[in-house]
Write an enzyme that holds these catalytic residues in place. Structure first.
Site, PDB file in Angstrom:
ATOM      1  N   HIS A 166      -7.596  -5.292  -0.805  1.00  0.00           N
ATOM      2  CA  HIS A 166      -6.371  -4.564  -0.544  1.00  0.00           C
ATOM      3  C   HIS A 166      -5.518  -5.178   0.567  1.00  0.00           C
ATOM      4  O   HIS A 166      -4.314  -5.356   0.405  1.00  0.00           O
ATOM      5  CB  HIS A 166      -6.730  -3.123  -0.198  1.00  0.00           C
ATOM      6  CG  HIS A 166      -5.561  -2.209  -0.176  1.00  0.00           C
ATOM      7  ND1 HIS A 166      -4.762  -2.011  -1.270  1.00  0.00           N
ATOM      8  CD2 HIS A 166      -5.060  -1.427   0.794  1.00  0.00           C
ATOM      9  CE1 HIS A 166      -3.817  -1.165  -0.963  1.00  0.00           C
ATOM     10  NE2 HIS A 166      -3.970  -0.786   0.279  1.00  0.00           N
ATOM     11  N   SER A 189       0.814  -1.195   0.000  1.00  0.00           N
ATOM     12  CA  SER A 189       0.000   0.000   0.000  1.00  0.00           C
ATOM     13  C   SER A 189       0.858   1.260   0.000  1.00  0.00           C
ATOM     14  O   SER A 189       1.714   1.420  -0.851  1.00  0.00           O
ATOM     15  CB  SER A 189      -0.933  -0.047   1.217  1.00  0.00           C
ATOM     16  OG  SER A 189      -1.832   1.013   1.180  1.00  0.00           O
ATOM     17  N   ASP A 205      -8.721  -3.167  -6.268  1.00  0.00           N
ATOM     18  CA  ASP A 205      -8.652  -4.089  -5.141  1.00  0.00           C
ATOM     19  C   ASP A 205      -9.441  -3.552  -3.955  1.00  0.00           C
ATOM     20  O   ASP A 205      -9.151  -3.869  -2.820  1.00  0.00           O
ATOM     21  CB  ASP A 205      -7.207  -4.386  -4.772  1.00  0.00           C
ATOM     22  CG  ASP A 205      -6.513  -3.188  -4.158  1.00  0.00           C
ATOM     23  OD1 ASP A 205      -7.136  -2.127  -4.062  1.00  0.00           O
ATOM     24  OD2 ASP A 205      -5.345  -3.327  -3.793  1.00  0.00           O
TER      25      ASP A 205
END
Lengths: 572, 714
Positions: free
Chosen positions: A527, A143, A474
């Site tokens: 995610h 991320s 995602d």
């Protein structure tokens, strides 16, 4: 490894009286019990100073170090734990795994100034390199960690004092591969809405975690305002604003995802149809039906009213920034609301309707918009981040650290042997643009804008749901942001990648867990849940064990990232 | 602190358990006798009266109402004799119900009490235990961190902790089938839950390979990293936590503190071979010095960590590949002070018995912590063998065998501590006097670390007839088939060997090493590659470049760092094991053939077969203090650059009451980490003070006297 935003734990080292017994307890991560017992105290301790973006006086909240910092976010909610466990099976252990925890609230450069996080990471990598027989390191950022590590790559080769002084070949000497998991290279649209009205679904994971808290009576109806105020002190959030402006994210009439079948209805169709992978072709055939539909203007990140999101651009009135800025900025809000001050109070209430009047904002103008609604935050943050596209990368101004985390304004290091992977999930509708409305609640201090959740698409299948346009992604990061750099921006020898580092795109089709018993699923593409995806773990382990990108099969693509990328015209 | 808090529920236990049960009884009574009682019962207590309004309400349904236990009914029976039939009927039903009912009531009460307690505990303000403590003992002094912050001390030098044996956590990275699900769970430290659930599996995973001293195949147990590794040993049992909390008060945080955790089971050099621990410590210290504005680090080793750090200091300056290649001035560039807490510089006698018969009081802290475990049924009587087998695979225990031989620890007739006064101050006054008397009358021969039989321990050396055991042939393996599962090296010795050992009668520090290599040849073979126990004649001899000498202060020179300071901080005033009286174990073949003779008992320093001296319960004063008091004092051959040394002793005073937990003035080996005086000293040095600022030495024991009696070429 370098964890992303929100998933790393933070613990208290020094606090005010209300947090007296919480010394070295986790404020972020863990059970979050303190959120429920004393929410205001908790918020106070998590905020940073609004002026400096550093600690407020008398409060020291620091990142938890070591593997424990991010293996589980909350009990039972794994982040890195599955990956760690699997790596351990092939022989990894404490001495060759390192969790580069950093305080994710700070801007990247401030982590170095306050905690020397970058120096620590550098020395850790050097030490691991040396103590493991001079084998290069595989870095696995997740991320926001992807952006953070990008910053690190530049920082480490820059001479001291602003850089790490590692010399121009540090990266090629120490790093074998960077495996970005769900990287938000070009930013995430949901940051905008989060910033704008604290309404994004998950950048503030708080809401997902503690929905009860947000509506709890203690904070009254002002929960959102509190959250807004706290998260606006976090500089790092700014790093996730969409980068590249209209060239990447599309302008009023155009966007890279237009017309393509991975959008909207097809997405859900594909989700249904494609669970066995071999049905790929079927879904392609199906999707053509949607081609007839009028293109959705994803480029308009924020539009006021559904009409504005669909009108041709010629009918939209354009926003005159100067008008707004020059207009009177007297604080018109009443005194009664002093306790929760967001920057909206300092805005003239008069200009709010002006902002909203039948307008739409693209990735570029959104920044202007934010500058108007949150001048202090943006001013502080723009000293640390930049969101443009470089025309000439050799311009000396790009040696400034604020450009380092923007892949469109930096060159990759000179390390031809290094490899860059973009690993991310696809097949989940992901927020891409928003339809806003004026908040009907004109009470003091309330946030004047709301996502217009009454807006839904024309047919039930459309990607406009609850006021939010969705694209493939995602759940947090759209495919475009995660994949573009690897698919095009860095592919081959481009001006962003002068040494020709090989880059690979690895996509993982999302499959929801078959049953509740499976927990969060072994094939999830979401995610965070993707960290438990067996395909991804296998790839990471193969690379860690010495494989190269071509050995694990090169690109693996389910989405339309290549086509989308082709439609983006930036000079490479 | 946490101990105090934990104690709280039991404090409030008494009042609240009794309160609800009172209520229940009276409640039961009111429901039964409600109608008539309302008027005539003037002697009822206030509680009862409070319930009166309830009595006005319509009577409860007949089922639950007679519930009120037999007591209530019985009392009422006496008072109310003129009762009606209706009442009788009800009582009959009450009798019928009573058994089941009282049961239910009982369960109900227990649950309610439990629930109320839980509720109170959770609702209680966190600082409540502190109020209670202060109410009883008067206001407690500020913790040193707060006090020194007021004085204006701020964090300056980065701090490195080196934990000792046993106190740091170990977690599992790879294990056998039986340990599935324990991945990255602590096997050592934490709750020790696994010890109870699957003891044999646990022992198997804690053991190292008997040949190599490294991991057995298929098992990887690694030290926990970070401050969590040793802040608490078990929940509520602090080790470093108090010190860390106080350092944080003056501005320290994770960036400026580092826990150099290592696998304490391995020999020191093997931690580098397997885990690169020494390299990591080196690079971490370098990093911390660099990121904290170039201020040198303050090192705080505890217990065996002291020896480990001694090893580190030699290692880091030795050229690679054997050393760290830091160059000859690494220490002087990076280290400001080494503040050893309870350091067994010269070893501890109890390490000997730990290896010899697994009987020391605490080398296996296991025993203290889990006494139930040791005697539990699963192991039956072979627990000790299991423990011994496990701990004999731990090379590190050998680092604590007494060093320096007879010169330091005394020979058959002489020892530096002659004269018995182990607890001059620690105990009550009445005992102090008798101890002093004994000190004049008896002369204890501490030099004989192990003697067989009490008479041997006391006889003059000329009367002891010793038969040399070294040449004794090891007999055939007597315990063959039946005891296979718990294998110790004693089985290879045979009866003849055992007898020979006992015949030798008494062992001094010098011959102990021989003894151990006789009874445990494999272990000592392994250990002799890593540790050495002698005294160097010529420190410039090139053989002393070998790493096995590095952890022995009597065979190494201190680094060339004249600005560095070495502190030796330890508790005194607690009787500490020094020498043992042994006997042959009567139990025969399957057991460990030697046992401490617990029947050997005297009023003086001999208790349960153990001679004690002054110390901190684990390390005798001699071992902890000698090097700083004499061996390194000034410019000696062990300390060629004249590093300044200081002795800081902390007299033990037990906690005044239970509420204080482990006390803030304790001198015990581990509890001293919560000693306020010690913490204050550390904080001052970390904030930039020097040994002089602390007023130099602070001595309670006779360490200087004893040190003078040791004749060592300096």
């Amino acid at each position: 490894m370098s964890p992303g935003i929100v998933t790393g734990g933070l613990e208290l080292w020094e606090g005010k009286a209300c947090a007296k017994d919480l010394f070295r307890k986790r404020l972020w991560g863990g059970t979050f019990t303190d959120v429920l017992t004393r929410p205001l105290c908790w918020l106070e301790h998590l905020s940073l100073d609004n002026q400096t973006g550093l600690d407020p006086p008398g409060i020291r909240v620091r990142a938890v170090t070591g593997l424990v910092s991010a293996d589980y976010f909350a009990p039972g909610y794994f982040v890195w734990a599955v990956l760690i466990e699997n790596l351990a099976k092939i022989g990894y252990e404490g001495k060759n795994l390192h969790m580069a925890a950093y305080d994710w609230r700070l801007s990247f450069h401030n982590t170095e100034i306050r905690d020397q996080s970058l120096s620590r990471l550098k020395s850790k990598i050097e030490q691991m390199y040396a103590s493991n027989g001079n084998k290069k390191v595989v870095v696995v950022p997740h991320s926001m960690g992807g952006v953070y590590f990008l910053h690190f790559l530049k920082w480490v080769e820059t001479p001291t004092p602003i850089g790490g002084g590692g010399g121009p070949d540090w990266c090629s000497k120490h790093i074998k591969a960077v495996m970005n998991i769900g990287p938000a290279f070009l930013g995430v649209p949901k940051t905008v809405s989060n910033f704008f009205s604290a309404e994004a679904k998950d950048v503030a994971l708080i809401r997902a975690m503690d929905p009860g808290l947000l509506d709890s009576e203690m904070l009254g109806l002002q929960t959102l305002e509190h959250v807004l105020k706290v998260s606006r002190t976090w500089d790092s959030v700014v790093s996730l604003l969409p980068k590249g402006g209209e060239a990447i994210w599309g302008d009023l009439d155009w966007s890279p995802e237009d017309n393509n079948y991975a959008s909207c209805g097809d997405l859900s169709k594909r989700k249904a149809l494609q669970s066995p992978d071999d049905q790929n072709s079927t879904s392609g055939g199906d999707a053509t039906t949607f081609l007839l539909k009028e293109p959705i203007k994803f480029g308009r990140l924020i539009s006021f009213g559904k009409a504005a999101s669909e009108l041709p651009s010629s009918l939209l009135s354009s926003l005159d920034q100067k008008d707004l800025i020059l207009s009177e900025t007297k604080n018109s809000s009443t005194l009664s609301c002093k306790d929760i001050k967001t920057e909206y109070d300092e805005m003239n209430r008069g200009i709010i309707p002006k902002i909203a009047e039948n307008k739409a904002y693209t990735a570029t103008t959104v920044l202007d918009l934010l500058r108007v609604v949150a001048p202090k935050t943006m001013k502080r943050a723009e000293a640390h981040f930049s969101h443009g596209i470089a025309d000439n990368l050799d311009d000396p101004k790009y040696t400034h650290y604020k450009y380092w985390s923007n892949p469109l304004e930096t060159k990759l290091p000179d390390a031809p042997d290094m490899e860059i992977y973009c690993l991310y999930g696809v097949g989940i509708p992901t927020e891409r643009s928003y339809v806003y409305k004026m908040s009907p609640n004109t009470r003091c201090n309330s946030i004047p804008f709301r996502i217009d959740s009454s807006v839904v698409g024309d047919d039930g299948d459309s990607c406009l749901r609850g006021g939010v346009y969705h694209v493939d992604g995602d759940e947090s990061v759209p495919v475009l942001s995660a994949g573009f750099m690897c698919a095009k921006g860095w592919k081959g020898r481009t001006r962003f990648n002068p040494s020709g580092i090989s880059s690979y795109v690895r996509e993982y089709q999302h499959k929801p867990p078959a049953s509740l018993l499976e927990g969060r699923g072994a094939e999830s593409g979401a995610h965070v849940d993707i960290m438990g995806n067996v395909g991804l773990i296998e790839d990471v382990m193969r690379v860690a064990a010495g494989a190269t990108g071509s050995e694990i099969g090169g690109d693996r693509i389910h989405s339309d990232i290549l086509r989308m990328s082709d439609r983006i015209n930036i000079q490479l | 602190m946490s101990v105090v808090r934990r104690r709280k529920p039991s404090e409030s236990d008494k009042p609240s358990t009794s309160a609800p049960s009172d209520d229940d009884i009276s409640g039961g009574g009111t429901t039964t006798g409600k109608e008539e009682e309302g008027e005539d019962s003037k002697r009822k207590n206030k509680k009862r009266r409070k319930k009166k309004p309830a009595a006005d309400k319509p009577p409860l349904p007949p089922g639950p109402s007679p519930a009120g236990g037999n007591d209530g009914d019985g009392k009422q029976e006496e008072e109310e004799e003129d009762k009606k039939g209706r009442r009788r009927r009800r009582k009959a039903s009450a009798a019928k119900w009573s058994c089941v009912d009282s049961c239910c009531w009982f369960v109900g009460c227990v649950c309610l009490t439990w629930w109320v307690l839980l509720f109170l505990y959770n609702a209680m303000p966190a600082s409540f235990p502190q109020y209670v403590t202060e109410a009883i003992t008067g206001p407690s002094p500020d913790p040193p961190g707060v006090k020194l912050k007021k004085e204006g001390l701020r964090s300056k030098h980065p701090v490195v902790f080196v934990p000792g044996i046993v106190t740091a956590g170990l977690e599992l990275w790879e294990g056998h089938q039986c340990a599935e699900g324990l991945f990255r769970k602590r096997l050592w430290g934490g709750t020790f839950g696994e010890v109870y659930k699957r003891p044999l599996c646990w022992v198997e995973h804690m053991s190292l390979d008997n040949e190599t001293g490294l991991d057995p195949p298929g098992i990887r147990l690694r030290p926990v990293s970070g401050l969590v590794a040793a802040d608490y040993f078990a929940p509520g049992y602090f080790v470093w936590a108090v010190l860390i909390a106080n350092l944080a008060r003056i501005g320290y945080e994770e960036n400026s503190m580092y826990m150099a955790s290592y696998d304490w089971r391995l020999s020191f050099q093997n931690t580098e071979v397997r885990d690169r621990t020494l390299s990591r410590i080196k690079s971490n210290i370098e990093l911390m010095v660099a990121t904290n504005g170039g201020h040198k680090a303050v090192i705080i080793p505890h217990s065996m960590g002291v020896l480990y750090f001694l090893h580190f200091m030699k290692w880091v300056e030795a050229p690679s590949p054997m050393g760290g290649g830091g160059g000859p001035d690494w220490c002087s560039k990076h280290i400001k002070a080494v503040m050893n807490i309870g350091g067994p510089f010269l070893g501890v006698p109890k390490a000997v018995t730990g290896l010899f018969s697994a009987e020391a009081r605490d080398i296996a802290v296991v025993r203290a912590l889990t006494p139930g475990f040791l005697d539990n049924d699963i192991f039956r009587l072979q627990t000790l063998q299991h423990i011994m087998r496990m701990s004999r695979t731990w090379d590190s225990t050998m680092s604590m065998i007494p060093k320096g031989g007879d010169t330091i620890w005394g020979d058959l007739d002489w020892s530096p501590e002659d004269g018995c006064s182990p607890s001059k101050r620690g105990r009550g006054n009445n005992e102090t006097e008798s101890d002093d008397n004994l000190a004049q009358t008896t002369k204890v021969r501490y030099g004989r670390i192990i003697s067989f039989g009490k008479d041997v321990a006391e006889a003059p050396s000329s009367e002891i007839d010793r038969i040399d055991f070294r040449d004794a042939l090891k007999g055939q393996n007597v315990a063959n088939t039946s005891c296979r599962d718990v294998w110790t090296e004693y089985h290879d010795m045979g009866l003849g060997g055992i007898k020979a050992v006992a015949e030798y009668k008494s062992y001094t520090a010098g011959s102990i090493v021989d003894l151990l290599s006789y009874v445990a040849p494999k272990m000592m073979d392994r250990g002799s590659c890593h540790f050495s126990y002698g005294i160097a004649d010529d420190l410039d001899d090139p053989k002393y470049n070998h790493f096995k000498y590095w952890s022995n202060p009597l065979e190494t020179k201190l680094p060339n760092a004249p600005d560095m300071e070495i502190f030796s901080m330890y508790g005194v005033g607690i009787p500490t094991e020094r020498a043992y009286v042994y006997r042959l174990s009567p139990a025969g073949e399957c057991y460990i053939p030697f046992q401490i003779d617990t029947s050997a008992d005297e009023d003086s320093c001999l208790k349960d077969g153990v001679y004690t001296v002054d110390g901190d319960e684990t390390v005798p004063v001699l071992s902890a203090g000698y090097m700083c008091a004499k061996g390194w004092r000034g410019k000696t051959r062990f300390n060629p650059s004249g590093i300044r040394t200081y002795i800081r002793e902390y007299d033990h005073s037990p906690p005044a009451n239970l509420l204080e937990g482990r006390g803030t003035q304790s001198g015990a080996h581990v509890d001293i980490m919560g000693n306020f005086a010690l913490i204050e000293d550390i904080l001052r040095v970390a904030a930039g003070g020097t040994g002089k600022d602390l007023d130099g030495d602070r001595v309670y024991s006779d360490i200087f006297k004893w040190s003078d009696r040791i004749k060592l070429n300096l």
